[in-house]
Design an enzyme around this catalytic site. Sequence first.
Site, PDB file in Angstrom:
ATOM      1  N   TRP A   1       0.844  -1.193   0.000  1.00 29.88           N
ATOM      2  CA  TRP A   1       0.000   0.000   0.000  1.00 29.88           C
ATOM      3  C   TRP A   1       0.885   1.251   0.000  1.00 29.88           C
ATOM      4  O   TRP A   1       0.591   2.247  -0.663  1.00 29.88           O
ATOM      5  CB  TRP A   1      -0.904   0.014   1.239  1.00 29.88           C
ATOM      6  CG  TRP A   1      -1.755   1.251   1.335  1.00 29.88           C
ATOM      7  CD1 TRP A   1      -2.999   1.423   0.811  1.00 29.88           C
ATOM      8  CD2 TRP A   1      -1.419   2.492   1.976  1.00 29.88           C
ATOM      9  NE1 TRP A   1      -3.459   2.686   1.077  1.00 29.88           N
ATOM     10  CE2 TRP A   1      -2.503   3.372   1.794  1.00 29.88           C
ATOM     11  CE3 TRP A   1      -0.306   2.946   2.682  1.00 29.88           C
ATOM     12  CZ2 TRP A   1      -2.513   4.669   2.291  1.00 29.88           C
ATOM     13  CZ3 TRP A   1      -0.317   4.238   3.169  1.00 29.88           C
ATOM     14  CH2 TRP A   1      -1.413   5.084   2.980  1.00 29.88           C
ATOM     15  N   HIS A   2       2.000   1.159   0.739  1.00 30.31           N
ATOM     16  CA  HIS A   2       2.882   2.322   0.837  1.00 30.31           C
ATOM     17  C   HIS A   2       3.600   2.611  -0.477  1.00 30.31           C
ATOM     18  O   HIS A   2       3.942   3.754  -0.756  1.00 30.31           O
ATOM     19  CB  HIS A   2       3.905   2.126   1.950  1.00 30.31           C
ATOM     20  CG  HIS A   2       3.332   2.374   3.309  1.00 30.31           C
ATOM     21  ND1 HIS A   2       2.661   1.410   4.005  1.00 30.31           N
ATOM     22  CD2 HIS A   2       3.300   3.483   4.088  1.00 30.31           C
ATOM     23  CE1 HIS A   2       2.255   1.909   5.156  1.00 30.31           C
ATOM     24  NE2 HIS A   2       2.617   3.169   5.232  1.00 30.31           N
ATOM     25  N   GLY A   3       3.880   1.594  -1.231  1.00 29.73           N
ATOM     26  CA  GLY A   3       4.578   1.845  -2.482  1.00 29.73           C
ATOM     27  C   GLY A   3       4.652   0.599  -3.327  1.00 29.73           C
ATOM     28  O   GLY A   3       4.654  -0.518  -2.807  1.00 29.73           O
TER      29      GLY A   3
END
Lengths: 333, 474
Positions: free
Chosen positions: B325-327
């Site tokens: 989700w973060h990257g």
Amino acid sequence: MKKFILKLLLFSIPIYLVIGSFFVFDPFKILYSYNNLNQSAIDGVPLNNDFLGTEVYINQVKQYQYDSFVFGNSRSMGFRSKDWQKYLKSTASIYYFVASSENLFGISKKINFINNTNGVIKNALVLLDYNTLYQTKESNKFHNKKHPAITKKWLPFYFSALDDYLGRFTIEYIDFKLFNTYRPYMKNIDNKTDVSFDPQTNEWTPSGFNKQIESEGQLYYKNRSNIFYERNNLQSFHPPVIEQKQLLLLKEIKAIFNSQKTNYKIIIMPLYDQIKLNDKDIKKLNNIFGESNIYDFSGINEYTKDMTNYYEDSHFKNNVGHNILNTIYNNQI
Amino acid sequence: MLFNSLEFAIFLPIVFIIYWLVLGKRHYLQNIFLLLSSYIFYGLWNWYFLILIIFNSLINFIVGIKLEKIDNPLLRKGLFFLAIIINLTPLILFKYTNFLIESFSDLLSLVGFNVHITTLYILLPLGISFYTFKTLSYIIDVYTQKIKASTNILSFFVYVSFFPQLIAGPIERASSLLTQINKERKFNYNLTVDGMRQILWGLFQKIVIADTLAKTANIVFTNHTNMIGSDHIIGILYFTFQIYCDFAGYSNISIGVSKLLGFPSIQNFNYPYFSKNIAEFWNKWHISLSHWFRDYIFIPLGGNRCKNLKYIRNIIVTFALSGLWHGSGYTYLVWGILNGIYYIPLIFHKIIKKENNITNNSTIISIKKFLQIISTFVMISFAWIFFRAESITDALLYIQGFWTTSIFEKPTVSTIGIIFIIVFVVIEWNGRHKEHPLQMEKLPAIVRYGIYYALLALIFFYSGTESSFIYFKF
């Protein structure tokens, strides 16, 4: 609600004072009219020479009837007006419509501006390099923003100036203005750059460099061996830079030159890095402006080989400009 | 529009004045104005991507109502999964296309096919991960009948695009924010003043601490192969505080702005670096996201009410997804999995509980707790290396830099940031029982105002070129 608003208004008094100081002191000299703005910095504040150059042009064009223009970035100071004047009619009135970190967008906008304000462009020297050709938009940095008379974007220009002023710079500026003393913490105060501008032609003279060279002699280069780095003597090329956006701007310039019947020379400047402008770009320039008007001095050549032709790794000296003009106008290329 | 920009400093007072002074008693108009303000806020960055938000809002509003009306379970389920796919498609398309292309290419080369696949230049719509998770939670909650579907289209559109939370959260649930949007709001002096203080603290975290530390952290992470061991330690120490102050700073400004508009918001960071173990850390770091993953991924997978092996699987899967989700990169995946692995000893020792002794009032803590805090901090910092590095190889090279005697040498990079960190930690420690450290009503007014002006002066001094927030790219 009233209590909150009142408290907030009182709490914010220092903020109003800071914002007010921008309008009172006008640190970038953009709000009011001034004489003698022919300096790179006033009260330690580096000025937006693009704005000032345009301001000077607007104020003086009637008086001096400028008809011969130099367009380009700060490297234009390698070309002296008295050297160029020799190849023009004696009545030619030269103006350096140049700016730090000038780009193709700026050059095109300025040529358009002269044309749209009924100016005359009999002669033009367009000084290009890879970086000038690369940028096709106005810079976001205030110091490289165009005069709003050119872009017609008045609010963003003054907003950007205020934005640049507020913050650490305000503290440094007010301190310097009050005590006229440069202190090590002052990152935004310019006490080094020494460039003067001719009040009539807006020609730049790197007075600071000249003084340093005079005082240090041959040691000037030895003392700056980190700046004058070794080059490998192998010819390298920039990647092609002229794309659709550049083509549009270049064609726009050409159309105005045609309508003004301008006698123009387009010079690719000799830079210390010795990287040559890509052949594809030269071909495109030739196609638009005609081979006889394009003069490419980029890459390894007699000018770039000798480091004493340079003030540092970015700007070349007047003798280079002098010789280039001689080469161009005497068709020795 | 950045929260730390002059544009926002002009935008917010205008919104505040119109919202309260002009429209104060007209709730419906206030909501219309909030929607317009939110669209201007977002549209000033990119008008085209506003269409995506409007489309997302409309689809989820319609699906929410349909989900409530349909009785046929199969049809309901079908519509629910369709809505999940519709919500996730833009996110996958914009955020993960290149990652999927690269992964496919890597997979082919693993089995001996060396193909050159070109990745695409895709501009990631700001806040897409945040508002997608917001609408996903809404659809899931309506489907599981935890909440009623919104029948007020205006309120729902405001919920999705509410500008203080649009770009980087907190990811507030419909049960909280949508309910507040539906209710009439009255100006609350204490809430507004607290919002102002929280904004001030958020700006201090971002501009003074995060941006100052970022300069050195960036130098170290860009040139670490040419740097000595002690530089590597400085680099990761600075980044550990940079990312915290950057994101917690953003959250504080966001929550503060919400309060100014009459919306008390959830706490998104609760002094996470004072955590005694990884479980506590994730209960205090980016709380709205952690709880989102807990409620919509971890618990549906089986949560912790199962055997240890399944429990571990659930943890690892949840953290791996959180990483992605973060990257869209392997580094984020490794970062997520590493955090999951940190959980394993806790599972076997069964010490995951919500006990939180660190919030007691004593200034001095036991050596045991101190060591627990330090060890958790070191583990978290270590994991951040993967989060910050350009690639797995880059991260491993960075870690390799620790294994030299040069970690005992004087760092070659600036160490002035350590003073910033010490001051910051002292302030946070002192304020750890409060929502934010500037909640200090008991202090005499002269001291409080002295502190406000001091912070304001520091923010002013360190501001200038506003830099983007790290979490914007998520």
